[in-house]
Write a protein that holds these residues in place. Structure first.
Motif: not given
Length: 219
Positions: A13-25
């Motif tokens: 869940v944490i990894l998914k959050q980080v990856i999606c946040a990085a993509f949005c960034f």
């Protein structure tokens, strides 16, 4: 054993959050001529609801770092409207994962942000038309991103994808690569080279017609 599974699930869940946040960034860094950048809003709307909040803050940080303050405030309004409409309105209507309602709220949010921005700067016909074009592009991006995220690539493999699925994936990839187009090495942009390679790749596997449309859309 159950504790280990629980920890693995939490890490995912944490990894998914980080990856999606990085993509949005990085999608927020991607800009078209005229300083237009609808990709972050489209990604925020297209992503799953459980990653929306982290993606929202990542996109905002990127806008305030890489854009002038007034432009960043414009996208602050657009992203905020996207987040509220997605998590509140569409969730109550039970259609937060439906493509066209998502595309409509993204378009409406982009248009509201643009018109609010123009009301404090230069409310001219040309600027209004540019804002309208950006809003329409965000509508198309939501549809393409949403379809790209639903492609079962881990099951089918690239060779078994349809031409449309290949287009959706590579359009999303090149939109992401736009984030890095301003970075050059010796006057050469590695991101643009990768975009050209992607176009050649899709022409090899999915036909020249699809690659031509793809090249025009990502030029």
């Amino acid at each position: 054993e159950s504790e280990k599974l629980k920890n693995v699930k939490n890490y995912r869940v944490i990894l998914k959050q980080v990856i999606c946040a990085a993509f949005c960034f990085f999608f927020s860094c991607a800009r078209l001529p005229g300083g237009l950048s609808p990709f972050s809003c489209a990604f925020l709307v297209s992503a799953e609801s459980d990653v929306a909040l982290f993606s929202y803050f990542a996109g905002l940080i990127s806008y305030f770092i890489f854009f002038p303050l007034e432009t960043a405030l414009k996208y602050l309004l657009s992203l905020s409207l996207c987040l509220v409409l997605k998590l509140v309105v569409l969730k109550r209507l039970k259609c937060e994962n439906s493509i066209y309602p998502l595309a409509i709220i993204c378009t409406a949010s982009m248009l509201c942000g643009s018109l609010a921005f123009l009301s404090f700067t230069s409310f001219e016909i040309f600027n209004v038309l540019i804002s309208l074009c950006e809003s329409i592009l965000s509508f198309l991006c939501v549809i393409i991103f949403k379809k790209a995220f639903s492609v079962p690539l881990h099951i089918t493999g690239f060779n078994k994808l349809t031409s449309r699925e290949g287009f959706y994936l590579l359009f999303t990839l090149c939109s992401f690569l736009l984030s890095f187009s301003s970075f050059t090495v010796g006057g050469i942009s590695p991101a643009r080279i990768l975009s050209v390679i992607s176009i050649l790749f899709i022409s090899q596997y999915k036909g020249i017609l699809v690659s031509s449309v793809f090249g025009i859309c990502t030029a």
